[in-house]
Design a protein around this motif. Structure first.
Motif, PDB file in Angstrom:
ATOM      1  N   LEU A  23       0.843  -1.190   0.000  1.00  0.00           N
ATOM      2  CA  LEU A  23       0.000   0.000   0.000  1.00  0.00           C
ATOM      3  C   LEU A  23       0.881   1.244   0.000  1.00  0.00           C
ATOM      4  O   LEU A  23       1.788   1.372   0.831  1.00  0.00           O
ATOM      5  CB  LEU A  23      -0.922   0.021   1.218  1.00  0.00           C
ATOM      6  N   VAL A  24       0.617   2.147  -0.938  1.00  0.00           N
ATOM      7  CA  VAL A  24       1.394   3.379  -1.073  1.00  0.00           C
ATOM      8  C   VAL A  24       0.442   4.562  -1.236  1.00  0.00           C
ATOM      9  O   VAL A  24      -0.721   4.397  -1.580  1.00  0.00           O
ATOM     10  CB  VAL A  24       2.371   3.311  -2.267  1.00  0.00           C
ATOM     11  N   LEU A  25       0.979   5.765  -0.988  1.00  0.00           N
ATOM     12  CA  LEU A  25       0.234   7.008  -1.184  1.00  0.00           C
ATOM     13  C   LEU A  25       0.762   7.727  -2.417  1.00  0.00           C
ATOM     14  O   LEU A  25       1.959   7.741  -2.673  1.00  0.00           O
ATOM     15  CB  LEU A  25       0.401   7.930   0.018  1.00  0.00           C
ATOM     16  N   ASN A  26      -0.159   8.349  -3.134  1.00  0.00           N
ATOM     17  CA  ASN A  26       0.210   9.070  -4.347  1.00  0.00           C
ATOM     18  C   ASN A  26      -0.837  10.150  -4.596  1.00  0.00           C
ATOM     19  O   ASN A  26      -1.978  10.041  -4.145  1.00  0.00           O
ATOM     20  CB  ASN A  26       0.243   8.104  -5.533  1.00  0.00           C
ATOM     21  N   GLN A  27      -0.447  11.184  -5.329  1.00  0.00           N
ATOM     22  CA  GLN A  27      -1.455  12.078  -5.865  1.00  0.00           C
ATOM     23  C   GLN A  27      -2.245  11.277  -6.892  1.00  0.00           C
ATOM     24  O   GLN A  27      -1.754  10.258  -7.398  1.00  0.00           O
ATOM     25  CB  GLN A  27      -0.799  13.276  -6.580  1.00  0.00           C
ATOM     26  N   PRO A  28      -3.459  11.697  -7.243  1.00  0.00           N
ATOM     27  CA  PRO A  28      -4.127  11.058  -8.378  1.00  0.00           C
ATOM     28  C   PRO A  28      -3.176  11.171  -9.570  1.00  0.00           C
ATOM     29  O   PRO A  28      -2.738  12.271  -9.926  1.00  0.00           O
ATOM     30  CB  PRO A  28      -5.389  11.896  -8.573  1.00  0.00           C
ATOM     31  N   ALA A  29      -2.827  10.041 -10.151  1.00  0.00           N
ATOM     32  CA  ALA A  29      -1.788  10.035 -11.179  1.00  0.00           C
ATOM     33  C   ALA A  29      -1.895   8.781 -12.022  1.00  0.00           C
ATOM     34  O   ALA A  29      -2.508   7.802 -11.621  1.00  0.00           O
ATOM     35  CB  ALA A  29      -0.407  10.107 -10.523  1.00  0.00           C
ATOM     36  N   GLY A  30      -1.281   8.836 -13.180  1.00  0.00           N
ATOM     37  CA  GLY A  30      -1.261   7.653 -14.025  1.00  0.00           C
ATOM     38  C   GLY A  30      -0.555   7.917 -15.331  1.00  0.00           C
ATOM     39  O   GLY A  30      -0.003   9.000 -15.569  1.00  0.00           O
ATOM     40  N   HIS A  31      -0.595   6.914 -16.173  1.00  0.00           N
ATOM     41  CA  HIS A  31       0.133   6.934 -17.431  1.00  0.00           C
ATOM     42  C   HIS A  31      -0.638   7.626 -18.553  1.00  0.00           C
ATOM     43  O   HIS A  31      -1.858   7.509 -18.640  1.00  0.00           O
ATOM     44  CB  HIS A  31       0.465   5.506 -17.867  1.00  0.00           C
ATOM     45  N   LEU A  32       0.116   8.290 -19.386  1.00  0.00           N
ATOM     46  CA  LEU A  32      -0.406   8.866 -20.612  1.00  0.00           C
ATOM     47  C   LEU A  32      -0.754   7.719 -21.556  1.00  0.00           C
ATOM     48  O   LEU A  32       0.043   6.800 -21.733  1.00  0.00           O
ATOM     49  CB  LEU A  32       0.664   9.762 -21.249  1.00  0.00           C
ATOM     50  N   GLU A  33      -1.951   7.751 -22.104  1.00  0.00           N
ATOM     51  CA  GLU A  33      -2.368   6.708 -23.045  1.00  0.00           C
ATOM     52  C   GLU A  33      -2.148   7.166 -24.481  1.00  0.00           C
ATOM     53  O   GLU A  33      -2.086   8.375 -24.763  1.00  0.00           O
ATOM     54  CB  GLU A  33      -3.843   6.357 -22.813  1.00  0.00           C
ATOM     55  N   HIS A  34      -2.017   6.209 -25.370  1.00  0.00           N
ATOM     56  CA  HIS A  34      -1.770   6.496 -26.784  1.00  0.00           C
ATOM     57  C   HIS A  34      -2.826   7.460 -27.335  1.00  0.00           C
ATOM     58  O   HIS A  34      -4.016   7.280 -27.126  1.00  0.00           O
ATOM     59  CB  HIS A  34      -1.787   5.191 -27.588  1.00  0.00           C
ATOM     60  N   GLY A  35      -2.375   8.516 -28.023  1.00  0.00           N
ATOM     61  CA  GLY A  35      -3.283   9.463 -28.651  1.00  0.00           C
ATOM     62  C   GLY A  35      -3.908  10.474 -27.712  1.00  0.00           C
ATOM     63  O   GLY A  35      -4.791  11.223 -28.103  1.00  0.00           O
ATOM     64  N   GLU A  36      -3.431  10.536 -26.474  1.00  0.00           N
ATOM     65  CA  GLU A  36      -4.038  11.383 -25.446  1.00  0.00           C
ATOM     66  C   GLU A  36      -3.125  12.575 -25.150  1.00  0.00           C
ATOM     67  O   GLU A  36      -1.905  12.434 -25.098  1.00  0.00           O
ATOM     68  CB  GLU A  36      -4.208  10.522 -24.191  1.00  0.00           C
ATOM     69  N   CYS A  84       2.016  26.441 -22.299  1.00  0.00           N
ATOM     70  CA  CYS A  84       3.354  26.005 -22.709  1.00  0.00           C
ATOM     71  C   CYS A  84       3.313  24.572 -23.256  1.00  0.00           C
ATOM     72  O   CYS A  84       4.288  24.092 -23.817  1.00  0.00           O
ATOM     73  CB  CYS A  84       4.368  26.148 -21.580  1.00  0.00           C
ATOM     74  N   LEU A  85       2.166  23.913 -23.130  1.00  0.00           N
ATOM     75  CA  LEU A  85       1.982  22.572 -23.685  1.00  0.00           C
ATOM     76  C   LEU A  85       1.310  22.665 -25.049  1.00  0.00           C
ATOM     77  O   LEU A  85       0.343  23.405 -25.216  1.00  0.00           O
ATOM     78  CB  LEU A  85       1.082  21.723 -22.779  1.00  0.00           C
ATOM     79  N   THR A  86       1.804  21.884 -25.966  1.00  0.00           N
ATOM     80  CA  THR A  86       1.159  21.798 -27.270  1.00  0.00           C
ATOM     81  C   THR A  86       1.039  20.327 -27.633  1.00  0.00           C
ATOM     82  O   THR A  86       2.010  19.580 -27.555  1.00  0.00           O
ATOM     83  CB  THR A  86       1.983  22.531 -28.348  1.00  0.00           C
ATOM     84  N   TYR A  87      -0.144  19.925 -27.991  1.00  0.00           N
ATOM     85  CA  TYR A  87      -0.397  18.560 -28.424  1.00  0.00           C
ATOM     86  C   TYR A  87      -0.573  18.574 -29.935  1.00  0.00           C
ATOM     87  O   TYR A  87      -1.481  19.208 -30.454  1.00  0.00           O
ATOM     88  CB  TYR A  87      -1.648  18.021 -27.736  1.00  0.00           C
ATOM     89  N   LEU A  88       0.313  17.899 -30.620  1.00  0.00           N
ATOM     90  CA  LEU A  88       0.262  17.842 -32.075  1.00  0.00           C
ATOM     91  C   LEU A  88      -0.443  16.559 -32.492  1.00  0.00           C
ATOM     92  O   LEU A  88       0.169  15.498 -32.560  1.00  0.00           O
ATOM     93  CB  LEU A  88       1.677  17.903 -32.669  1.00  0.00           C
ATOM     94  N   ASP A  89      -1.714  16.656 -32.733  1.00  0.00           N
ATOM     95  CA  ASP A  89      -2.529  15.528 -33.169  1.00  0.00           C
ATOM     96  C   ASP A  89      -2.353  15.388 -34.678  1.00  0.00           C
ATOM     97  O   ASP A  89      -2.845  16.207 -35.455  1.00  0.00           O
ATOM     98  CB  ASP A  89      -3.990  15.789 -32.804  1.00  0.00           C
TER      99      ASP A  89
END
Length: 160
Positions: free
Chosen positions: A30-43, A143-148
């Motif tokens: 059991l661990v503590l974390n901020q709500p977090a997770g992996h970037l999914e393909h195309g996201e 400052c973030l840009t997502y190039l779809d």
């Protein structure tokens, strides 16, 4: 994503001096974390942090700023993590919702409570992100840009 490099997102959400955390099972512990997770393909990164927060806590997260970018190598997992931490506001669920697999509980914790459970933090990035937030570190979302690629091929512009 390239082998050995995982891009993750995290949400730092404060309410009355307490922070939204999840207690989760990772590698049998059991661990503590901020709500977090992996970037999914195309996201996009923004879409990912909103999705992960909803899946793990039931809260609807609205990012306002980036707190920081964090690179950490876990020798145990033989993986390098690039975490993008966001801060913002969140609306709690109107009623209890099922949470992501592995999430045991959702907590609102003060920094002192988080420190007292320091050996149970998922990674060193958890406390560093929180401390950067408390130090007032903020970067604009633009400052973030997502190039779809598909959208660009259709003549549409990039987005965050």
């Amino acid at each position: 994503m390239s082998p050995g490099i995982d891009v993750t997102v995290a949400a730092i959400i404060e309410r009355d001096g307490r922070f939204l955390f999840v207690e989760e099972r990772a590698s049998g512990t059991l661990v503590l974390n901020q709500p977090a997770g992996h970037l999914e393909h195309g996201e996009s990164l923004l879409t990912a942090v909103v999705r992960e927060t909803l899946e793990e806590t039931g809260h609807r997260f609205t990012p306002s700023d980036i707190v920081g970018f964090y690179l950490w190598r876990s020798e145990e997992a033989a993986t390098t993590y690039l975490r993008v931490a966001f801060c913002g506001a969140a609306e709690p669920p109107a009623q209890p919702v099922p949470l992501d697999e592995g999430i045991v509980a959702v907590h609102w914790l003060s920094r002192a409570q988080i420190l007292s459970r320091g050996r149970h933090l998922r990674s060193p990035m958890v406390l560093r992100c929180l401390d950067d937030y408390l130090a007032g570190r903020r970067y604009a979302l633009d400052c973030l840009t997502y190039l779809d690629i598909e959208a660009l091929a259709q003549g549409k512009t990039a987005h965050a």
